[in-house]
Design an enzyme around this catalytic site. Structure first.
Site, PDB file in Angstrom:
ATOM      1  CG  HIS A  56       3.712 -12.285 -19.553  1.00 18.25           C
ATOM      2  ND1 HIS A  56       4.078 -13.598 -19.430  1.00 18.25           N
ATOM      3  CD2 HIS A  56       4.454 -11.700 -18.499  1.00 18.25           C
ATOM      4  CE1 HIS A  56       4.734 -13.855 -18.295  1.00 18.25           C
ATOM      5  NE2 HIS A  56       4.974 -12.786 -17.704  1.00 18.25           N
ATOM      6  NE  ARG A  57       8.133 -14.215 -18.897  1.00 16.28           N
ATOM      7  CZ  ARG A  57       8.033 -15.454 -18.515  1.00 16.28           C
ATOM      8  NH1 ARG A  57       9.171 -16.201 -19.363  1.00 16.28           N
ATOM      9  NH2 ARG A  57       7.804 -15.810 -17.285  1.00 16.28           N
ATOM     10  CD  GLU A  62       6.313  -8.781 -17.283  1.00 14.52           C
ATOM     11  OE1 GLU A  62       6.704  -9.001 -16.433  1.00 14.52           O
ATOM     12  OE2 GLU A  62       6.526  -9.368 -18.323  1.00 14.52           O
ATOM     13  CG  HIS A 120      11.349 -14.641 -16.672  1.00 10.98           C
ATOM     14  ND1 HIS A 120      11.886 -15.807 -16.345  1.00 10.98           N
ATOM     15  CD2 HIS A 120      10.310 -13.933 -16.420  1.00 10.98           C
ATOM     16  CE1 HIS A 120      10.847 -15.825 -15.369  1.00 10.98           C
ATOM     17  NE2 HIS A 120       9.820 -14.935 -15.364  1.00 10.98           N
ATOM     18  CE  LYS A 153      11.273 -12.066 -13.449  1.00  8.65           C
ATOM     19  NZ  LYS A 153       9.969 -12.866 -12.901  1.00  8.65           N
ATOM     20  CD  GLU A 155       8.702  -9.677 -12.737  1.00 10.63           C
ATOM     21  OE1 GLU A 155       8.265 -10.139 -13.546  1.00 10.63           O
ATOM     22  OE2 GLU A 155       9.164 -10.328 -11.862  1.00 10.63           O
ATOM     23  CG  ASP A 193       1.947 -15.973 -22.189  1.00 10.39           C
ATOM     24  OD1 ASP A 193       2.623 -15.088 -21.383  1.00 10.39           O
ATOM     25  OD2 ASP A 193       1.956 -17.015 -21.714  1.00 10.39           O
ATOM     26  CG  ASP A 228      10.632 -10.352 -16.977  1.00 10.48           C
ATOM     27  OD1 ASP A 228       9.805 -10.346 -16.128  1.00 10.48           O
ATOM     28  OD2 ASP A 228      10.311 -11.204 -18.294  1.00 10.48           O
TER      29      ASP A 228
HETATM   30  O1  G3P Z   1       4.562  -9.381 -13.994  1.00  8.27           O
HETATM   31  C1  G3P Z   1       3.922 -10.632 -14.231  1.00  8.27           C
HETATM   32  C2  G3P Z   1       4.649 -12.056 -14.269  1.00  8.27           C
HETATM   33  O2  G3P Z   1       5.568 -11.533 -15.549  1.00  8.27           O
HETATM   34  C3  G3P Z   1       5.380 -12.276 -13.300  1.00  8.27           C
HETATM   35  O3  G3P Z   1       5.775 -13.579 -13.277  1.00  8.27           O
HETATM   36  O4  G3P Z   1       7.554 -15.102 -13.929  1.00  8.27           O
HETATM   37  O5  G3P Z   1       6.317 -14.332 -15.795  1.00  8.27           O
HETATM   38  O6  G3P Z   1       8.089 -12.841 -14.478  1.00  8.27           O
HETATM   39  P1  G3P Z   1       7.190 -14.049 -14.269  1.00  8.27           P
HETATM   40 CA    CA Z   2       7.679 -10.623 -15.426  1.00  8.29          CA
END
Ligand code: G3P
Ligand code: CA
Length: 252
Positions: free
Chosen positions: A9-10, A36, A51, A119, A117, A236, A38
């Site tokens: 994640h990120r 993943e 993000h 945004k 993702e 994470d 953003d």
């Molecule tokens: O893509 C899953 C998750 O990243 C969505 O929430 O706020 O972490 O971008 P957020």
């Molecule tokens: Ca995200």
């Protein structure tokens, strides 16, 4: 049952500055199945990987991404706000907000999946979808890319521009008849928050291979989702999740 994939994640946001090349390199080295990221758009129309709409939390800059040119954004450190991490090193201060192109170039030699993702809940970035698709076409090296968004029209536009694009809807609330959405909107998957998924597991029992679950960092959650065989876990701490998944195989 296909093995559940693990996405960072990120990047590896539990241990390294989020959405940085440093974190993405680490995810590659760990052998994560995917990352993943953003994306937002700068004042001069460049796609950058960050993000928040604003620079303040993750960098030493301030204000909206959309009000800065790429050149201005590149002056800010994307690592120095992480000095509270136990493994912090001064070299992190040199990290910059990467462009989507830079991330795609970093990934180019590797067979790692990429979840972008978009945004778009707060600002409507003109031609964001076209620009993201065109960068992936040019620098994506044919990799599997999943385009996700909380804002449904964004991913539907992606599909409209490119029929072959794989789109996923991000949800942190229940929808009725999820299978109907998957089929009628031609979604590749639903990206459900951990809470959304676990509060109504029965709704997804026939759709497990079409669900990616975020953000799962605890052993109990990891175990349950691996047992169920969801498509992907977004975490994470990819190192921990990958280790746990391989240990399970060893002792199976
Ligand atoms: O893509 C899953 C998750 O990243 C969505 O929430 O706020 O972490 O971008 P957020
Ligand atoms: Ca995200």
């Amino acid at each position: 049952m296909t093995e559940t994939k693990i996405y960072g994640h990120r990047g590896c946001m539990g241990t390294l500055p989020e959405n940085t090349l440093l974190g993405f390199r680490q995810a590659i080295e760990l052998g994560a199945d995917g990352i993943e990221i953003d994306v937002h758009m700068t004042k001069d129309g460049e796609i950058v990987v960050i993000h928040d709409e604003i620079l303040d939390r993750t960098t030493n800059g301030s204000g909206y991404v959309k009000d800065h040119s790429l050149k201005e954004i590149k002056q800010f450190s994307a690592g120095m706000n992480y000095a509270h991490f136990p493994n912090y090193e001064a070299a992190w201060n040199l990290e910059r907000i990467p462009t989507l192109q830079e991330v795609l170039e970093l990934l180019a030699p590797y067979k790692i999946e990429l979840n972008i993702e978009l945004k778009t809940c707060r600002f409507k970035y003109e031609h964001l979808e076209e620009k993201v698709l065109s960068l992936v076409k040019e620098y994506g090296n044919g990799r599997k890319v999943i385009y996700s968004s909380f804002h449904l029209p964004t991913i539907l536009r992606i599909k409209q521009i490119d029929r072959n694009a794989e789109i996923a809807w991000l949800l942190d609330q229940q929808i009725s008849h999820p299978k109907d959405y998957l089929q009628s909107l031609e979604l590749e998957a639903l990206h459900l928050s951990r809470g959304t998924f676990f509060s109504e597991v029965f709704s997804y029992k026939d759709l497990l291979e079409k669900t990616r679950i975020w953000t799962v960092n605890d052993m109990d959650g990891l175990k349950q989702l691996l047992d169920l065989g969801v498509k992907t876990i977004i975490t994470d701490f990819p190192e921990k999740a990958l280790f746990y998944r391989s240990e399970r195989k060893t002792f199976a």
